[in-house]
Scaffold this motif. Structure first.
Motif, short mmCIF file in Angstrom:
data_model
loop_
_atom_site.label_atom_id
_atom_site.label_comp_id
_atom_site.label_asym_id
_atom_site.label_seq_id
_atom_site.Cartn_x
_atom_site.Cartn_y
_atom_site.Cartn_z
N LYS A 1 0.78 -1.11 -0.15
CA LYS A 1 0.09 -0.06 0.03
C LYS A 1 0.75 1.20 -0.01
O LYS A 1 0.48 2.23 -0.73
N ASN A 2 1.92 1.35 0.77
CA ASN A 2 2.87 2.37 0.90
C ASN A 2 3.37 2.66 -0.51
O ASN A 2 3.66 3.76 -0.98
N ARG A 3 3.81 1.57 -1.12
CA ARG A 3 4.35 1.37 -2.64
C ARG A 3 3.53 2.12 -3.53
O ARG A 3 3.82 3.08 -4.29
N ILE A 4 2.16 1.52 -3.54
CA ILE A 4 1.01 2.41 -4.34
C ILE A 4 0.82 3.88 -4.02
O ILE A 4 0.91 4.78 -5.08
N LEU A 5 1.09 4.42 -2.63
CA LEU A 5 0.63 5.72 -2.24
C LEU A 5 2.08 6.51 -2.79
O LEU A 5 1.77 7.71 -3.32
N GLN A 6 3.00 5.92 -2.64
CA GLN A 6 4.22 6.74 -3.08
C GLN A 6 4.19 6.96 -4.51
O GLN A 6 4.46 7.97 -4.92
N LYS A 7 3.92 5.97 -5.23
CA LYS A 7 3.85 6.06 -6.86
C LYS A 7 2.83 7.17 -7.29
O LYS A 7 2.69 7.88 -8.14
N LEU A 8 1.87 7.09 -6.64
CA LEU A 8 0.33 8.06 -6.90
C LEU A 8 0.99 9.38 -6.61
O LEU A 8 0.29 10.35 -7.03
N GLN A 9 1.85 9.73 -5.43
CA GLN A 9 2.14 10.94 -5.30
C GLN A 9 3.13 11.75 -6.31
O GLN A 9 3.09 12.95 -6.69
N GLU A 10 3.40 10.85 -7.32
CA GLU A 10 4.16 11.18 -8.54
C GLU A 10 3.25 11.71 -9.56
O GLU A 10 3.35 12.80 -10.19
N ARG A 11 2.17 10.98 -9.87
CA ARG A 11 1.34 11.16 -10.79
C ARG A 11 0.21 10.04 -10.85
O ARG A 11 0.43 9.07 -10.04
N GLU A 12 -1.08 10.30 -11.59
CA GLU A 12 -2.11 9.56 -11.85
C GLU A 12 -1.65 8.23 -12.44
O GLU A 12 -0.69 8.34 -13.61
N LEU A 13 -2.07 6.95 -12.01
CA LEU A 13 -1.28 5.99 -12.75
C LEU A 13 -2.60 4.87 -12.95
O LEU A 13 -3.90 4.80 -12.29
N SER A 14 -2.66 3.97 -14.07
CA SER A 14 -3.82 3.31 -14.61
C SER A 14 -3.32 1.96 -13.73
O SER A 14 -2.45 1.71 -12.97
N PHE A 15 -4.60 1.06 -13.87
CA PHE A 15 -4.33 -0.28 -12.97
C PHE A 15 -3.15 -1.07 -13.50
O PHE A 15 -2.59 -1.50 -12.66
#
Length: 245
Positions: A23-37
């Protein structure tokens, strides 16, 4: 107590702590930009089913949002819907766990239990990334202001001798002072940080505030007391530098 890195987020639902690496990895990457599934699957290296579970959890917690591609409704995009407040510090977290495991051994030892409890509260907060030092220095200053009238000396060398006696009486450590351009106060067997490992920073902000207020109140001056060496910086003592303005 989880040994994983903990990050704390602010959401519309309140404050939420996340200790799941995925979950922290997901949140970290989404802080950079919106991502698709599909992009999230690639950057996290997880199966579709696993990713779906984590994303659904994050959506329910209000940490992320989901939108559907207006052109291709089968395609989903995810973005962050929260603010990262604090992130845990691994060295302090490990020390927190160590102290926590020793608490039962202090049963019947009032001093030992209270000392471990004090360290536990501070390290526990810091393990979740909350920097307690500014608040502790302010509290220490308040305490020092209340203690100052009980000291008698109006000259710095004599006052530091009184402080040394007070520290010893209260079990806060063994103090001696060295006079120079900038006087220093050295504390051995420090109550505040004596068991702390090297975490790369000084930790005795409470002591800084107490010392600062006592000196200011008794000598009627403005001063700063800054810790320059500490168990938290790998030393076997604490050292405070006194600057009088």
């Amino acid at each position: 107590m989880s040994q994983e890195k903990v990050e704390i987020y602010s959401t519309k639902k309140g404050i939420i702590a996340v200790d799941s690496p995925v979950k922290n990895r997901i949140l970290q990457k989404l802080q950079e930009r919106e991502l698709s599934f599909e992009e999230l699957i690639r950057v996290c290296g997880k199966a579709k089913s696993t990713m779906s579970v984590h994303l659904n959890d994050l959506l329910k917690m209000g940490l992320i949002y989901k939108r559907v591609d207006p052109v291709d409704r089968r395609k989903k995009y995810f973005g962050i819907n929260s603010d990262l407040i604090v992130s845990s510090s691994p060295p302090v977290t490990l020390h927190y766990i160590k102290i926590l495991n020793t608490v039962p051994s202090f049963k019947g030892d009032k001093y030992g239990f209270l000392r471990s409890l004090f360290h536990l509260i501070r390290c526990g907060m810091e393990s979740y990334g909350i920097d307690t030092r500014p608040a502790l220095k302010k509290i220490g200053h308040d305490v020092g202001s209340m203690l100052a009238p009980s000291f008698k000396s109006s000259k710095l060398p004599d006052l530091l001798n009184e402080v040394a006696a007070f520290w010893k009486e209260q079990g806060l450590g063994k103090v001696h002072a060295e006079m120079g351009v900038f006087p220093t106060i050295i504390v051995e067997d420090c109550f505040d940080c004596g068991t702390l490992p090297d975490v790369g920073r000084t930790e005795c902000s409470l002591d800084e505030g107490i010392l600062e207020a006592i000196i200011e109140e008794r000598l009627k001056v403005k001063c700063s007391v800054d810790e320059i060496e500490c168990h938290g910086t790998g030393h076997d003592h604490c050292k405070f530098e006194v600057k009088i303005f």
